[in-house]
Design a protein around this motif. Sequence first.
Motif: not given
Length: 240
Positions: A137, A64-65, A36, A39-40, A139, A47-48, A45
């Motif tokens: 990550i 995972s996110t 998380e 991703r932030e 995209s 998702g990670a 990104t």
Amino acid sequence: MPSDLPLDELSTLMARMRGMLLTEETVAHAVDLLAEAMRESIPGTVGAGVSLMDEQGRRTSTGSTDGLVVAADELQYRLGDGPCLEAWASAAPVRSDDLAAEIRWQGWSVPAAELGLRSVLSVPLLHKRDILGAMKIYSMETAAFNEHSEHLLTLFAGPAATLLANVQSTEVPHRASRELKDAMASRDSIALARGILMERNRLNTEEAMRELIISSRSNGHSLRSVSEQVIMSVSNRERY
């Protein structure tokens, strides 16, 4: 764009992970938190994910996110091929700017692109002499990641690997821990075998790595075992 992830963000993340590990001590929560934060913090990104693996590239834990990352990662594990496994096997960053045109892992990249993913960046989790796994990550934009993205993801990887290694020693089965102790020897064997194939078959680095992975998957042997066979073939030729 700053050259580094802001120090306060990285420090806050590590403090949160330390506090969480002290109270719950679970790998699952650690990797979810790390995914998380990635991703932030890294531009572009969507998702990670974080994957801990044993010597043969088998998953021991994952975080995972969202469901999109889970679907893309599960496909990698099922096929035994993809950027995350390649980053783990080569102990080096792996990046693709357009999965729709990617030829390195076609069995994985084509369905990944159909999910809407276009770019991926994965780096290994290295702790002392161990390769714990890899983090990645994703995209939905082409060419979403660059050298700066790789630098940011690597900033996460160092301290994260240290923390995960500490909790992994108690949470992951002892069998996997023993296998991880000689991961450096495995990495050296893979690098040497890759060099042999590059010279013997006039391949580039990616082509040689792909040949090792394909051989590993088709024969049901570990990458280290396949690499040692390649090295042994050179020794046998020199002997005769």
